[in-house]
Enzyme design. Sequence first.
Site, PDB file in Angstrom:
ATOM      1  N   HIS A 123       0.834  -1.207   0.000  1.00 24.74           N
ATOM      2  CA  HIS A 123       0.000   0.000   0.000  1.00 24.74           C
ATOM      3  C   HIS A 123       0.867   1.254   0.000  1.00 24.74           C
ATOM      4  CE1 HIS A 123      -3.303   2.718   1.329  1.00 24.74           C
ATOM      5  NE2 HIS A 123      -2.335   3.270   2.047  1.00 24.74           N
ATOM      6  N   GLU A 124       1.912   1.259   0.837  1.00 29.71           N
ATOM      7  CA  GLU A 124       2.771   2.442   0.920  1.00 29.71           C
ATOM      8  C   GLU A 124       3.582   2.635  -0.354  1.00 29.71           C
ATOM      9  OE1 GLU A 124       2.348   4.566   3.220  1.00 29.71           O
ATOM     10  OE2 GLU A 124       1.023   3.283   4.394  1.00 29.71           O
ATOM     11  N   HIS A 127       1.609   4.333  -3.054  1.00 32.62           N
ATOM     12  CA  HIS A 127       1.554   5.798  -3.008  1.00 32.62           C
ATOM     13  C   HIS A 127       2.669   6.393  -3.875  1.00 32.62           C
ATOM     14  CE1 HIS A 127      -1.629   6.640  -0.192  1.00 32.62           C
ATOM     15  NE2 HIS A 127      -1.105   5.903   0.767  1.00 32.62           N
ATOM     16  N   GLU A 184      -5.853   7.315  -0.838  1.00 32.82           N
ATOM     17  CA  GLU A 184      -5.770   6.120  -0.010  1.00 32.82           C
ATOM     18  C   GLU A 184      -6.469   4.936  -0.678  1.00 32.82           C
ATOM     19  OE1 GLU A 184      -4.155   5.425   2.684  1.00 32.82           O
ATOM     20  OE2 GLU A 184      -3.341   7.415   3.060  1.00 32.82           O
TER      21      GLU A 184
END
Length: 263
Positions: A123-124, A127, A184
């Site tokens: 997920h990070e 980004h 997000e």
Amino acid sequence: MRSIVALLVCGALLGCAQSPTGRSQVLLFSENDMARLGESSFAQIKEQEKVSGNRADTAYVQCISNQLVAELPPVFGQHQWEVVVFDSPQINAFALPGGKIGVYSGLLKVARDQDQVAAVVGHEIAHVLARHSNERVSRTQLSNLGLSAADMALGQSGLREPAMAALGLGVQVGYLLPYGREQESEADRLGLELMARAGFDPQASIALWRNMSAASSGQQPPELLSTHPSHGTRTQELNAAMPNALALYQQARAQGKTPACRR
């Protein structure tokens, strides 16, 4: 007025772009600009936070990160990313442009296996993949500069240097400046696909967010008051994206991608 400014800047600086999911973005900074800011941010964070001396934890997170980075497009995965575990009870992690990943040791108590850790780190990294830091800082810069940004975009070539100076500490890049709910959700989707392509079980993301929900029970503000989707919304969106992720996961396993990262 801000939308007009953004359009003027886009036209003059070719700052209009699309995220990997096709969402329109305004990006004012180059990849090199963002890499420098990310590296500066990471150096400052390492000075401010206590770096863990637990080599086993660091090797564990590095192993998982390496599997994920191997699935990135060449522009993002052409070098090994620096991974640091911080000795802190925080349940948190982040990734920055320039190939930097930070994981707080508190996360490893909530993310209980390699697949759950991969869900967070994926997920990070997503980004960074979607250039959310660039987008976030660009939006802030447009808000700060107002019409002067349009004037410079139309008549001068010096927008980027004043903008970089106005940012102040590089630690703001996507770390202290929060991402929006839209970003997000996009990172959730891209991170789910990334972990599946690397051979991590995407279904672990659902268990992870249940763990997160239990760990933060009574502490998370209502969704409308938060930049993050609520746990319920996040789970619904992950479930909707799961069939595609499972297909990617089965394909990865058939290709022999079987991560075996152990703490």
